[in-house]
Motif scaffolding. Structure first.
Motif, PDB file in Angstrom:
ATOM      1  N   MET A 123       0.986  -1.076  -0.072  1.00 46.25           N
ATOM      2  CA  MET A 123      -0.016  -0.120   0.197  1.00 46.25           C
ATOM      3  C   MET A 123       0.857   1.208  -0.035  1.00 46.25           C
ATOM      4  O   MET A 123       2.022   1.401   0.694  1.00 46.25           O
ATOM      5  CB  MET A 123      -0.849   0.110   1.136  1.00 46.25           C
ATOM      6  N   THR A 124       0.465   2.156  -0.587  1.00 53.67           N
ATOM      7  CA  THR A 124       1.377   3.530  -0.756  1.00 53.67           C
ATOM      8  C   THR A 124       0.623   4.463   0.331  1.00 53.67           C
ATOM      9  O   THR A 124      -0.395   4.292   0.651  1.00 53.67           O
ATOM     10  CB  THR A 124       1.124   4.198  -2.198  1.00 53.67           C
ATOM     11  N   ASP A 125       1.509   5.298   0.720  1.00 48.71           N
ATOM     12  CA  ASP A 125       1.480   6.507   1.553  1.00 48.71           C
ATOM     13  C   ASP A 125       0.361   7.605   0.993  1.00 48.71           C
ATOM     14  O   ASP A 125       0.093   8.588   1.705  1.00 48.71           O
ATOM     15  CB  ASP A 125       2.377   7.085   2.090  1.00 48.71           C
ATOM     16  N   LYS A 126       0.123   7.512  -0.287  1.00 46.45           N
ATOM     17  CA  LYS A 126      -0.850   8.544  -0.855  1.00 46.45           C
ATOM     18  C   LYS A 126      -1.747   7.833  -2.313  1.00 46.45           C
ATOM     19  O   LYS A 126      -1.173   6.900  -2.412  1.00 46.45           O
ATOM     20  CB  LYS A 126       0.110   9.863  -1.486  1.00 46.45           C
ATOM     21  N   THR A 127      -2.845   8.381  -2.428  1.00 46.16           N
ATOM     22  CA  THR A 127      -3.614   7.764  -3.544  1.00 46.16           C
ATOM     23  C   THR A 127      -4.141   8.995  -4.278  1.00 46.16           C
ATOM     24  O   THR A 127      -4.523  10.001  -3.828  1.00 46.16           O
ATOM     25  CB  THR A 127      -5.094   7.357  -2.739  1.00 46.16           C
ATOM     26  N   CYS A 128      -4.173   8.847  -5.954  1.00 47.07           N
ATOM     27  CA  CYS A 128      -4.602   9.779  -6.708  1.00 47.07           C
ATOM     28  C   CYS A 128      -6.306   9.995  -6.522  1.00 47.07           C
ATOM     29  O   CYS A 128      -6.909   8.902  -6.708  1.00 47.07           O
ATOM     30  CB  CYS A 128      -4.332   9.228  -8.062  1.00 47.07           C
ATOM     31  N   VAL A 129      -6.457  11.012  -6.249  1.00 45.66           N
ATOM     32  CA  VAL A 129      -8.069  11.444  -6.166  1.00 45.66           C
ATOM     33  C   VAL A 129      -8.615  12.406  -7.065  1.00 45.66           C
ATOM     34  O   VAL A 129      -9.665  12.690  -7.131  1.00 45.66           O
ATOM     35  CB  VAL A 129      -8.242  12.096  -4.656  1.00 45.66           C
ATOM     36  N   GLY A 130      -7.560  12.915  -8.229  1.00 45.82           N
ATOM     37  CA  GLY A 130      -8.345  13.567  -9.095  1.00 45.82           C
ATOM     38  C   GLY A 130      -7.488  14.167 -10.082  1.00 45.82           C
ATOM     39  O   GLY A 130      -6.130  13.768  -9.977  1.00 45.82           O
ATOM     40  N   ALA A 131      -7.672  14.822 -11.071  1.00 45.93           N
ATOM     41  CA  ALA A 131      -6.864  15.371 -11.954  1.00 45.93           C
ATOM     42  C   ALA A 131      -7.502  16.706 -12.525  1.00 45.93           C
ATOM     43  O   ALA A 131      -8.608  17.197 -12.432  1.00 45.93           O
ATOM     44  CB  ALA A 131      -6.677  14.511 -13.105  1.00 45.93           C
ATOM     45  N   ILE A 132      -6.374  17.796 -12.697  1.00 46.99           N
ATOM     46  CA  ILE A 132      -6.943  19.056 -13.472  1.00 46.99           C
ATOM     47  C   ILE A 132      -6.946  18.900 -14.896  1.00 46.99           C
ATOM     48  O   ILE A 132      -6.168  18.496 -15.544  1.00 46.99           O
ATOM     49  CB  ILE A 132      -5.721  20.070 -12.851  1.00 46.99           C
ATOM     50  N   ALA A 133      -8.307  19.311 -15.389  1.00 47.91           N
ATOM     51  CA  ALA A 133      -8.633  19.238 -16.488  1.00 47.91           C
ATOM     52  C   ALA A 133      -8.214  20.381 -17.473  1.00 47.91           C
ATOM     53  O   ALA A 133      -8.366  20.682 -18.828  1.00 47.91           O
ATOM     54  CB  ALA A 133     -10.088  18.412 -16.990  1.00 47.91           C
ATOM     55  N   GLY A 134      -7.933  21.504 -17.049  1.00 49.71           N
ATOM     56  CA  GLY A 134      -7.600  22.752 -17.640  1.00 49.71           C
ATOM     57  C   GLY A 134      -7.977  23.897 -16.758  1.00 49.71           C
ATOM     58  O   GLY A 134      -8.569  23.626 -15.624  1.00 49.71           O
ATOM     59  N   ALA A 135      -7.930  24.905 -17.678  1.00 47.77           N
ATOM     60  CA  ALA A 135      -8.443  26.529 -16.700  1.00 47.77           C
ATOM     61  C   ALA A 135      -9.844  26.396 -16.922  1.00 47.77           C
ATOM     62  O   ALA A 135     -10.474  25.879 -17.843  1.00 47.77           O
ATOM     63  CB  ALA A 135      -7.829  27.564 -17.421  1.00 47.77           C
ATOM     64  N   GLU A 137      -4.017  26.860 -16.612  1.00 48.70           N
ATOM     65  CA  GLU A 137      -3.673  26.079 -17.849  1.00 48.70           C
ATOM     66  C   GLU A 137      -2.534  25.369 -17.806  1.00 48.70           C
ATOM     67  O   GLU A 137      -2.493  24.367 -18.185  1.00 48.70           O
ATOM     68  CB  GLU A 137      -3.938  26.892 -19.135  1.00 48.70           C
ATOM     69  N   ALA A 138      -1.503  25.810 -17.021  1.00 53.96           N
ATOM     70  CA  ALA A 138      -0.400  25.225 -16.854  1.00 53.96           C
ATOM     71  C   ALA A 138      -0.483  23.913 -15.987  1.00 53.96           C
ATOM     72  O   ALA A 138       0.415  23.079 -16.236  1.00 53.96           O
ATOM     73  CB  ALA A 138       0.803  26.116 -16.486  1.00 53.96           C
ATOM     74  N   LEU A 139      -1.410  23.873 -15.302  1.00 55.37           N
ATOM     75  CA  LEU A 139      -1.475  22.669 -14.414  1.00 55.37           C
ATOM     76  C   LEU A 139      -2.373  21.508 -15.190  1.00 55.37           C
ATOM     77  O   LEU A 139      -2.460  20.395 -14.758  1.00 55.37           O
ATOM     78  CB  LEU A 139      -2.131  23.029 -13.227  1.00 55.37           C
ATOM     79  N   ARG A 140      -2.641  21.781 -16.300  1.00 52.65           N
ATOM     80  CA  ARG A 140      -3.546  20.736 -17.071  1.00 52.65           C
ATOM     81  C   ARG A 140      -2.841  19.371 -17.176  1.00 52.65           C
ATOM     82  O   ARG A 140      -1.490  19.586 -17.473  1.00 52.65           O
ATOM     83  CB  ARG A 140      -3.754  21.148 -18.722  1.00 52.65           C
ATOM     84  N   GLY A 141      -3.642  18.407 -16.903  1.00 53.18           N
ATOM     85  CA  GLY A 141      -3.163  17.100 -16.874  1.00 53.18           C
ATOM     86  C   GLY A 141      -2.520  16.490 -15.484  1.00 53.18           C
ATOM     87  O   GLY A 141      -2.042  15.501 -15.380  1.00 53.18           O
ATOM     88  N   THR A 142      -2.182  17.507 -14.590  1.00 54.78           N
ATOM     89  CA  THR A 142      -1.656  17.299 -13.291  1.00 54.78           C
ATOM     90  C   THR A 142      -2.360  16.472 -12.461  1.00 54.78           C
ATOM     91  O   THR A 142      -3.780  16.706 -12.264  1.00 54.78           O
ATOM     92  CB  THR A 142      -1.392  18.710 -12.692  1.00 54.78           C
ATOM     93  N   THR A 143      -2.034  15.413 -11.739  1.00 57.84           N
ATOM     94  CA  THR A 143      -2.772  14.675 -11.014  1.00 57.84           C
ATOM     95  C   THR A 143      -2.845  15.158  -9.472  1.00 57.84           C
ATOM     96  O   THR A 143      -1.836  15.614  -9.323  1.00 57.84           O
ATOM     97  CB  THR A 143      -2.459  12.967 -11.015  1.00 57.84           C
ATOM     98  N   LEU A 144      -3.707  14.843  -8.718  1.00 59.44           N
ATOM     99  CA  LEU A 144      -3.752  15.365  -7.256  1.00 59.44           C
ATOM    100  C   LEU A 144      -3.835  14.064  -6.457  1.00 59.44           C
ATOM    101  O   LEU A 144      -4.617  13.124  -6.557  1.00 59.44           O
ATOM    102  CB  LEU A 144      -4.972  16.377  -7.135  1.00 59.44           C
ATOM    103  N   TRP A 145      -3.062  14.291  -5.339  1.00 64.78           N
ATOM    104  CA  TRP A 145      -2.907  13.103  -4.512  1.00 64.78           C
ATOM    105  C   TRP A 145      -3.224  13.447  -3.070  1.00 64.78           C
ATOM    106  O   TRP A 145      -2.966  14.361  -2.679  1.00 64.78           O
ATOM    107  CB  TRP A 145      -1.670  12.427  -4.738  1.00 64.78           C
TER     108      TRP A 145
END
Length: 164
Positions: free
Chosen positions: A1-13, A73-81
């Protein structure tokens, strides 16, 4: 098990004042804002999330430190953990996808089938992608996957057509 989990992503501005379009991977999509500061995958940036409104495919959201459309917009595609300890515990027969990825998979006779590489959900239930001698796509049901042993790091599967 990891210490963090992906809960979302930024789709753009979203808009011109630094809001982002946020896609939540949580069972209850709004919960993404309740897990405390979220980080990028590498942990180099951290954001507090304030949901502003529902939008097609997710939410409009404000992230701390993001105040312009260009920054958003620069964060587009960034996953959030989220930190693992911030997530709710699950019943015994439910699993976070991140806990299943990488587990070894064996058939009911003990022969290795491979490892879980990915999990897909196309609406009718989860599918495990198992890579080994051959690529297997297994429905994640009790009939096909009767045993998940996180402590031992393995899954026992009874693939369709394995009785032949």
């Amino acid at each position: 098990m990891t210490d963090k989990t992906c809960v979302g992503a930024i789709a753009g501005a979203f808009g011109v004042k630094g809001e982002v379009r946020l896609k939540s991977f949580c069972t209850e999509p709004r919960d993404i804002a309740s897990y405390g500061p979220l980080t990028t995958e590498g942990g180099d940036r951290s954001f507090t999330v304030k949901l502003t409104r529902p939008v097609t495919g997710g939410f409009g959201a404000r992230l701390s430190g993001v105040s312009t459309r260009e920054q958003a917009e620069a964060l587009r595609g960034t996953t959030l953990w989220a930190p693992r300890e911030a997530l709710p515990s699950l019943p015994d027969d439910e699993y976070y996808h991140t806990d299943l990825i990488g587990l070894e998979v064996f058939d009911t006779g003990g022969q290795p089938l491979g490892r879980v590489r990915a999990i897909y959900d196309h609406g009718a239930g989860d599918i495990l992608e198992v890579t080994g001698r051959e690529l297997l796509l297994l429905p994640f049901t009790r009939a096909i996957v009767p045993t998940v042993d996180l402590k031992a790091g393995r899954i026992i599967a009874d693939p369709p057509g394995s009785d032949e």
